[in-house]
Design an enzyme around this catalytic site. Structure first.
Site, mmCIF file in Angstrom:
data_model
loop_
_atom_site.group_PDB
_atom_site.id
_atom_site.type_symbol
_atom_site.label_atom_id
_atom_site.label_comp_id
_atom_site.label_asym_id
_atom_site.label_seq_id
_atom_site.Cartn_x
_atom_site.Cartn_y
_atom_site.Cartn_z
ATOM 1 C CG ASP A 14 -2.077 0.928 1.119
ATOM 2 O OD1 ASP A 14 -2.362 1.415 0.003
ATOM 3 O OD2 ASP A 14 -2.716 1.201 2.156
ATOM 4 C CG ASN A 62 -8.028 -1.822 -4.897
ATOM 5 O OD1 ASN A 62 -7.062 -2.573 -4.729
ATOM 6 N ND2 ASN A 62 -8.289 -0.847 -4.037
HETATM 7 C C1 IPE Z 1 -5.408 -2.628 0.000
HETATM 8 O O1 IPE Z 1 -5.093 -1.274 -0.182
HETATM 9 C C2 IPE Z 1 -5.361 -3.346 -1.305
HETATM 10 C C3 IPE Z 1 -4.051 -3.447 -1.947
HETATM 11 C C4 IPE Z 1 -2.922 -3.040 -1.466
HETATM 12 C C5 IPE Z 1 -4.047 -4.082 -3.228
HETATM 13 P P1 IPE Z 1 -6.212 -0.162 -0.304
HETATM 14 O O2 IPE Z 1 -5.504 1.121 -0.425
HETATM 15 O O3 IPE Z 1 -7.172 -0.520 -1.356
HETATM 16 O O4 IPE Z 1 -6.959 -0.287 1.102
HETATM 17 P P2 IPE Z 1 -7.747 0.785 1.966
HETATM 18 O O5 IPE Z 1 -8.803 1.367 1.083
HETATM 19 O O6 IPE Z 1 -6.781 1.816 2.421
HETATM 20 O O7 IPE Z 1 -8.291 0.008 3.121
HETATM 21 C C1 IPE Z 2 -1.667 0.332 -3.336
HETATM 22 O O1 IPE Z 2 -1.477 1.700 -3.392
HETATM 23 C C2 IPE Z 2 -1.933 -0.261 -4.700
HETATM 24 C C3 IPE Z 2 -3.348 -0.640 -4.926
HETATM 25 C C4 IPE Z 2 -4.299 -0.631 -4.024
HETATM 26 C C5 IPE Z 2 -3.683 -1.070 -6.273
HETATM 27 P P1 IPE Z 2 -2.671 2.724 -3.341
HETATM 28 O O2 IPE Z 2 -3.111 3.012 -4.723
HETATM 29 O O3 IPE Z 2 -3.752 2.250 -2.420
HETATM 30 O O4 IPE Z 2 -1.955 3.986 -2.707
HETATM 31 P P2 IPE Z 2 -2.511 4.980 -1.619
HETATM 32 O O5 IPE Z 2 -2.996 4.162 -0.477
HETATM 33 O O6 IPE Z 2 -3.631 5.739 -2.254
HETATM 34 O O7 IPE Z 2 -1.351 5.829 -1.258
HETATM 35 MG MG MG Z 3 -4.095 2.457 -0.448
#
Ligand code: IPE
Ligand code: IPE
Ligand code: MG
Length: 238
Positions: A14, A62
């Protein structure tokens, strides 16, 4: 480094978006950098001797992101996987996907099937990609399978249930690492992680290094896993 190694490590990768925002870059730049990081961590896992590495790449939630971010993420996944298949084969990595594959674009489904087929003989490490994955969805799909198969109520136990999860045949996850400072599981391996050790770091995924990965493993090695029992060691047991 050898003793008390986790067999199965899961990573919630993340912080890609925030990494890019901090640099005034579009979120997708963070995703690109994040994809590059996975190579290092996969190699480190091979060197350490981890049996199973599960990377959370795209959650079922997502899909609710803006369409253009989703489509760029799918493109990145496609190009990443097609570039890596041969290396995975050479390295002895068995590739596997968990999640709702029906929701993925058909060209990605095909590529995943190909990667799974080509690398099926890999015996050094299993690399699991959680894609279009939600643990609650996985559990529900499993319940539906059980009903469809007509398994009698008295035969349904943990072993039967586990044999029908996407992760069938894999050991439970011992250690879950989450980057970016968020302290939640976000629907990742809820069944398999019932007794997982959790490791949270503020580092954003594109900045996560092999060294930090190794220190997460070392942190795990110092932990006392009790699984609800009482330690028989005389220091604790009176
Ligand atoms: C969790 O991250 C999913 C992945 C890293 C693929 P998210 O960014 O989607 O999770 P939340 O929304 O912060 O819980
Ligand atoms: C994790 O990074 C990757 C996916 C969930 C696909 P994020 O896209 O959630 O990055 P932040 O949390 O917005 O920084
Ligand atoms: Mg994230």
């Amino acid at each position: 480094m050898i003793s008390n190694l986790p067999k199965h490590v899961g990573i919630i990768m993340d912080g890609n978006g925030r990494w890019a925002n901090m640099r005034g870059l579009p979120r997708i730049e963070g995703h690109k950098r994040g994809a590059e990081r996975t190579r290092d961590i996969i190699n480190a896992s091979l060197d350490i001797g981890i049996e199973v590495l599960t990377l959370y790449a795209f959650s079922i939630e997502n899909w609710e992101r803006p369409e253009d971010e989703v489509s760029v993420l799918m493109d990145l996944l496609y190009s990443y996987l097609s570039e890596e298949i041969i290396d995975m084969l050479k390295e002895g990595i068995k590739f596997r996907m968990i999640g709702d594959r029906e929701r993925l674009p058909s060209h990605i489904q095909k590529l995943i099937e190909e990667a799974e087929r080509i690398t099926a003989g890999g015996d050094r490490m299993t690399l699991v990609t959680a894609l279009s994955y939600g643990a609650k969805d996985e559990i529900l799909r499993t319940v539906r399978k059980i009903i469809k198969m007509g398994i009698p109520e008295e035969e349904i136990d943990e072993a039967v249930f586990e044999s029908l999860l996407d992760t069938h045949g894999l050991p439970p996850v011992d250690l879950i690492i989450r980057t970016s400072g968020e302290k939640r599981l976000s629907n990742f391996l809820l069944w398999q992680g019932a007794y997982a050790e959790l490791y949270f770091t503020d580092t954003l995924w594109p900045d996560f290094t092999r060294e930090e990965f190794i220190s997460a493993i070392q942190d795990y090695q110092r932990r006392e896993r009790r699984f609800g029992r009482v330690l028989t060691d005389s220091r604790f047991y009176k």
